[in-house]
Write a protein that holds these residues in place. Structure first.
Motif, PDB file in Angstrom:
ATOM      1  N   LEU A  11      -1.130   6.060 -10.080  1.00 53.68           N
ATOM      2  CA  LEU A  11      -1.191   6.110  -8.616  1.00 53.68           C
ATOM      3  C   LEU A  11      -0.472   4.932  -7.960  1.00 53.68           C
ATOM      4  N   TYR A  12      -0.580   3.756  -8.555  1.00 51.57           N
ATOM      5  CA  TYR A  12      -0.165   2.557  -7.809  1.00 51.57           C
ATOM      6  C   TYR A  12       0.928   1.715  -8.467  1.00 51.57           C
ATOM      7  N   ASN A  13       1.434   2.082  -9.648  1.00 52.81           N
ATOM      8  CA  ASN A  13       2.484   1.267 -10.255  1.00 52.81           C
ATOM      9  C   ASN A  13       3.628   1.085  -9.247  1.00 52.81           C
ATOM     10  N   LEU A  69       2.400  17.653   0.033  1.00 51.10           N
ATOM     11  CA  LEU A  69       1.884  17.189   1.326  1.00 51.10           C
ATOM     12  C   LEU A  69       0.408  17.458   1.417  1.00 51.10           C
ATOM     13  N   TRP A  70      -0.326  16.558   1.996  1.00 48.62           N
ATOM     14  CA  TRP A  70      -1.727  16.890   2.249  1.00 48.62           C
ATOM     15  C   TRP A  70      -2.121  16.393   3.616  1.00 48.62           C
ATOM     16  N   HIS A  71      -3.239  16.906   4.099  1.00 55.43           N
ATOM     17  CA  HIS A  71      -3.656  16.530   5.441  1.00 55.43           C
ATOM     18  C   HIS A  71      -5.046  15.940   5.411  1.00 55.43           C
ATOM     19  N   THR A  72      -5.350  15.153   6.442  1.00 53.30           N
ATOM     20  CA  THR A  72      -6.680  14.542   6.541  1.00 53.30           C
ATOM     21  C   THR A  72      -7.214  14.866   7.939  1.00 53.30           C
ATOM     22  N   PRO A  73      -8.554  14.801   8.117  1.00 56.58           N
ATOM     23  CA  PRO A  73      -9.105  15.105   9.448  1.00 56.58           C
ATOM     24  C   PRO A  73      -8.548  14.164  10.514  1.00 56.58           C
ATOM     25  N   MET A 108      -9.542   0.028   5.407  1.00 55.46           N
ATOM     26  CA  MET A 108      -8.890   0.022   4.097  1.00 55.46           C
ATOM     27  C   MET A 108      -8.161   1.352   3.920  1.00 55.46           C
ATOM     28  N   GLY A 109      -6.863   1.306   3.579  1.00 58.53           N
ATOM     29  CA  GLY A 109      -6.118   2.542   3.324  1.00 58.53           C
ATOM     30  C   GLY A 109      -5.908   3.334   4.599  1.00 58.53           C
ATOM     31  N   ALA A 110      -4.985   2.846   5.440  1.00 58.24           N
ATOM     32  CA  ALA A 110      -4.874   3.419   6.783  1.00 58.24           C
ATOM     33  C   ALA A 110      -3.838   4.537   6.887  1.00 58.24           C
ATOM     34  N   GLY A 111      -3.278   4.973   5.769  1.00 59.91           N
ATOM     35  CA  GLY A 111      -2.365   6.117   5.800  1.00 59.91           C
ATOM     36  C   GLY A 111      -1.223   5.906   6.787  1.00 59.91           C
ATOM     37  N   ASN A 112      -1.054   6.837   7.710  1.00 55.70           N
ATOM     38  CA  ASN A 112       0.016   6.736   8.713  1.00 55.70           C
ATOM     39  C   ASN A 112      -0.322   5.782   9.860  1.00 55.70           C
ATOM     40  N   ILE A 139      -6.137  -3.131   5.558  1.00 53.15           N
ATOM     41  CA  ILE A 139      -5.861  -3.578   4.184  1.00 53.15           C
ATOM     42  C   ILE A 139      -5.245  -2.380   3.475  1.00 53.15           C
ATOM     43  N   GLU A 140      -3.968  -2.471   3.141  1.00 54.42           N
ATOM     44  CA  GLU A 140      -3.228  -1.298   2.661  1.00 54.42           C
ATOM     45  C   GLU A 140      -2.468  -1.649   1.383  1.00 54.42           C
ATOM     46  N   ILE A 141      -2.694  -0.895   0.339  1.00 51.54           N
ATOM     47  CA  ILE A 141      -2.043  -1.193  -0.948  1.00 51.54           C
ATOM     48  C   ILE A 141      -0.565  -0.785  -0.965  1.00 51.54           C
ATOM     49  N   SER A 142      -0.230   0.282  -0.256  1.00 52.16           N
ATOM     50  CA  SER A 142       1.127   0.830  -0.376  1.00 52.16           C
ATOM     51  C   SER A 142       2.068   0.144   0.613  1.00 52.16           C
ATOM     52  N   ASN A 144       5.058   1.116   1.400  1.00 48.50           N
ATOM     53  CA  ASN A 144       5.664   2.158   2.243  1.00 48.50           C
ATOM     54  C   ASN A 144       4.765   2.483   3.424  1.00 48.50           C
ATOM     55  N   LEU A 145       3.470   2.686   3.140  1.00 46.73           N
ATOM     56  CA  LEU A 145       2.555   3.051   4.229  1.00 46.73           C
ATOM     57  C   LEU A 145       2.314   1.864   5.155  1.00 46.73           C
ATOM     58  N   ALA A 146       2.273   0.644   4.612  1.00 48.06           N
ATOM     59  CA  ALA A 146       2.081  -0.535   5.475  1.00 48.06           C
ATOM     60  C   ALA A 146       3.250  -0.641   6.462  1.00 48.06           C
ATOM     61  N   LYS A 171      -2.030  -5.427   0.799  1.00 51.59           N
ATOM     62  CA  LYS A 171      -2.498  -5.692  -0.560  1.00 51.59           C
ATOM     63  C   LYS A 171      -3.656  -4.761  -0.907  1.00 51.59           C
ATOM     64  N   SER A 172      -3.936  -4.739  -2.199  1.00 55.00           N
ATOM     65  CA  SER A 172      -5.056  -3.900  -2.633  1.00 55.00           C
ATOM     66  C   SER A 172      -6.358  -4.606  -2.285  1.00 55.00           C
ATOM     67  N   ILE A 173      -7.344  -3.827  -1.963  1.00 54.21           N
ATOM     68  CA  ILE A 173      -8.664  -4.403  -1.684  1.00 54.21           C
ATOM     69  C   ILE A 173      -9.161  -5.160  -2.916  1.00 54.21           C
ATOM     70  N   PHE A 174      -8.675  -4.771  -4.098  1.00 58.61           N
ATOM     71  CA  PHE A 174      -9.171  -5.433  -5.309  1.00 58.61           C
ATOM     72  C   PHE A 174      -8.555  -6.824  -5.515  1.00 58.61           C
ATOM     73  N   ALA A 188     -13.333   3.233   5.604  1.00 60.41           N
ATOM     74  CA  ALA A 188     -12.623   3.718   4.403  1.00 60.41           C
ATOM     75  C   ALA A 188     -12.629   5.235   4.477  1.00 60.41           C
ATOM     76  N   MET A 189     -11.546   5.804   4.977  1.00 63.83           N
ATOM     77  CA  MET A 189     -11.505   7.253   5.152  1.00 63.83           C
ATOM     78  C   MET A 189     -10.597   7.854   4.070  1.00 63.83           C
ATOM     79  N   GLU A 190     -11.198   8.644   3.225  1.00 63.55           N
ATOM     80  CA  GLU A 190     -10.462   9.273   2.121  1.00 63.55           C
ATOM     81  C   GLU A 190      -9.724   8.274   1.252  1.00 63.55           C
ATOM     82  N   VAL A 191     -10.410   7.234   0.867  1.00 63.64           N
ATOM     83  CA  VAL A 191      -9.818   6.273  -0.071  1.00 63.64           C
ATOM     84  C   VAL A 191     -10.571   6.294  -1.401  1.00 63.64           C
TER      85      VAL A 191
HETATM   86  C1  LIG Z   1      -5.734   9.646   1.090  1.00 62.83           C
HETATM   87  S1  LIG Z   1      -5.009   8.347   2.002  1.00 62.83           S
HETATM   88  C2  LIG Z   1      -5.996   8.350   3.461  1.00 62.83           C
HETATM   89  C3  LIG Z   1      -5.272   7.818   4.647  1.00 62.83           C
HETATM   90  C4  LIG Z   1      -6.060   7.717   5.948  1.00 62.83           C
HETATM   91  N1  LIG Z   1      -7.263   6.915   5.772  1.00 62.83           N
HETATM   92  C5  LIG Z   1      -6.399   9.079   6.500  1.00 62.83           C
HETATM   93  O1  LIG Z   1      -7.571   9.476   6.403  1.00 62.83           O
HETATM   94  O2  LIG Z   1      -5.495   9.757   7.014  1.00 62.83           O
HETATM   95  C6  LIG Z   1      -5.534   6.941   1.057  1.00 62.83           C
HETATM   96  C7  LIG Z   1      -5.060   5.607   1.624  1.00 62.83           C
HETATM   97  O3  LIG Z   1      -5.681   4.528   0.901  1.00 62.83           O
HETATM   98  C8  LIG Z   1      -4.688   3.599   0.462  1.00 62.83           C
HETATM   99  N2  LIG Z   1      -5.265   2.918  -0.715  1.00 62.83           N
HETATM  100  C9  LIG Z   1      -5.572   3.488  -1.898  1.00 62.83           C
HETATM  101  N3  LIG Z   1      -6.091   2.567  -2.741  1.00 62.83           N
HETATM  102  C10 LIG Z   1      -6.145   1.396  -2.062  1.00 62.83           C
HETATM  103  C11 LIG Z   1      -6.577   0.076  -2.412  1.00 62.83           C
HETATM  104  N4  LIG Z   1      -7.010  -0.207  -3.646  1.00 62.83           N
HETATM  105  N5  LIG Z   1      -6.514  -0.897  -1.470  1.00 62.83           N
HETATM  106  C12 LIG Z   1      -6.042  -0.605  -0.216  1.00 62.83           C
HETATM  107  N6  LIG Z   1      -5.587   0.615   0.148  1.00 62.83           N
HETATM  108  C13 LIG Z   1      -5.644   1.605  -0.762  1.00 62.83           C
HETATM  109  C14 LIG Z   1      -3.472   4.491   0.253  1.00 62.83           C
HETATM  110  O4  LIG Z   1      -2.262   3.802   0.162  1.00 62.83           O
HETATM  111  C15 LIG Z   1      -3.571   5.365   1.514  1.00 62.83           C
HETATM  112  O5  LIG Z   1      -3.147   4.680   2.663  1.00 62.83           O
END
Ligand SMILES: C[S@@+](CC[C@H](N)C(=O)[O-])C[C@H]1O[C@@H](n2cnc3c(N)ncnc32)[C@H](O)[C@@H]1O
Length: 381
Positions: A11-13, A69-73, A108-112, A139-142, A144-146, A171-174, A188-191
């Protein structure tokens, strides 16, 4: 390597991981006008059209690319879904922290970046005095998304004026290592579904767990092995889960011993139980919340059920996601952080906090409430 390291790497390499390279989250563009649609069928049709337009634009930019492609609420029901969360945040902030503390929100993980914009727009328009005191940190690991989140924020030369409120931490939350002592909300929505899991199978005779590992040979072929040594992280997970659930957790061997013995003596029976995928990374996330965000309140939404799973995919090209057992997760979160929680279905949460009239179609159906039946919301109370 352990299964969880394999999932995390896929997923993250930074060179070939899905979230580093492939990830594209669908966004419908202009918000849907639900009140002008006849019914949910029409919503489905319009969504299909917007999907096609979105894909066509991607094809112009990067032709011949495989993508999923996938969608989120957050995206489908923008801005109403984000507004519901904003209402929840403001109401709770006013009850317990205002005027002694600022409203600090971590996502954490803010997608778009859509949820961030929708929350800030709502607070600015509906609660100007709270907006003055609001800070939003992603806090965003990717990377590209950041970058995309930063672009969204500045689109139209920051006509929305939010940039002074927002910090994007790529950066990653870890990797988080700073203590945040003051009260904050943590979204943390769908992370969780993307957090790496370990695979555990049980020996039906001894009931001992074995841990999944992946071996990649010099030709690049993958082999899955189960070993009796459980690494310290997975072993702690099993201990914490056992304690938090009072020993009542039902793992794949939880059926009558006699039945199990009979089954295992039949020819062609696998010599190990079915695998269970344990959310070891999720437990480590709770450790981080407990240690570095002692005064946080968590609001998280994720899938409690994911039907139609598939067995194996090309590494790095696809999202890998797992359903969350909210019952067990809630108990583990409470045990690790010492906080109390409430779990609601996606629909229950939105009935409480959303302006549901905005997402109602002419015949009275409500896609925002009816979709995502397989999602739940957990909040710290
Ligand atoms: C499925 S998407 C959800 C995006 C958004 N929250 C939404 O609901 O539309 C997962 C998000 O979490 C980020 N993410 C995944 N693992 C993470 C980590 N360890 N630390 C920070 N962000 C992370 C991904 O890069 C992506 O932005």
């Amino acid at each position: 390597m352990l299964t969880r390291d394999f999932v995390e790497d896929s997923l993250y390499n930074p060179s070939y991981g899905y979230f580093s390279k492939q990830v594209v989250i669908f966004t419908p563009g202009e918000p849907f006008e639900f009140n002008n649609m006849r019914d949910e069928v029409e919503f489905h049709k319009l969504l299909g059209q917007r999907y096609t337009e979105f894909e066509d634009k991607l094809d112009e930019k990067t032709p011949n690319e495989t993508r999923q492609l996938w969608h989120t609420p957050t995206e489908l029901f923008r801005p109403y879904y984000g507004e519901a969360i904003a209402r929840y945040l403001v109401a709770n902030y006013k009850l317990s922290q205002y005027p002694y503390h600022d409203l600090t929100i971590y996502e954490m993980g803010a997608g778009n970046g859509t949820l961030m914009l929708n929350i800030l727009d709502y607070i600015r328009d509906a609660e100007p005095s709270v907006y003055e005191r609001t800070k939003f940190k992603i806090i965003e690991i990717s990377s590209n998304l950041a970058k995309l989140q930063a672009i969204q924020l500045l689109r139209g030369a920051d006509s929305r004026g939010h940039s002074s409120k927002v910090e994007i931490i790529n950066k990653s939350i870890f990797e988080w290592d700073q203590i945040v002592p003051s009260p904050c909300y943590f979204l943390a929505m769908e992370v969780f579904d993307n957090f790496a899991h370990d695979a555990i199978r049980y020996d039906p005779m001894t009931e001992e767990p074995l841990q999944g590992t992946v071996l990649i040979d010099s030709r690049g072929d993958f082999y899955e092995f189960y070993v009796p040594q459980i690494d310290p992280v997975a072993s702690r997970f099993l201990r914490v889960r056992h304690a938090a659930t009072g020993g009542r957790y039902r793992h794949p061997l939880s059926q009558s011993r006699i039945l199990r013995k009979v089954k295992s003596s039949l020819p062609f029976t696998p010599n190990l139980s079915d695998p269970e995928y344990i959310p070891t990374r999720l437990m480590q996330f709770f450790d981080i919340l407990g240690k570095y965000f002692p005064s946080h309140r968590l609001l998280t939404s994720d899938f409690h059920d994911l039907p139609d799973t598939i067995r194996g995919v090309h590494q790095g090209y696809f999202d890998i996601l797992f359903p969350t057992d909210f019952g067990v997760m809630e108990l583990m979160y409470q045990a690790i952080t010492g906080k109390l929680t409430r779990v609601l279905s996606h629909e229950e949460f939105l009935r409480r906090w959303a302006d549901v009239e905005e997402t109602e179609t002419e015949n009275g159906e409500n896609p925002m409430l009816n979709w995502y039946k397989n999602a739940s919301v957990l909040t710290t109370v």
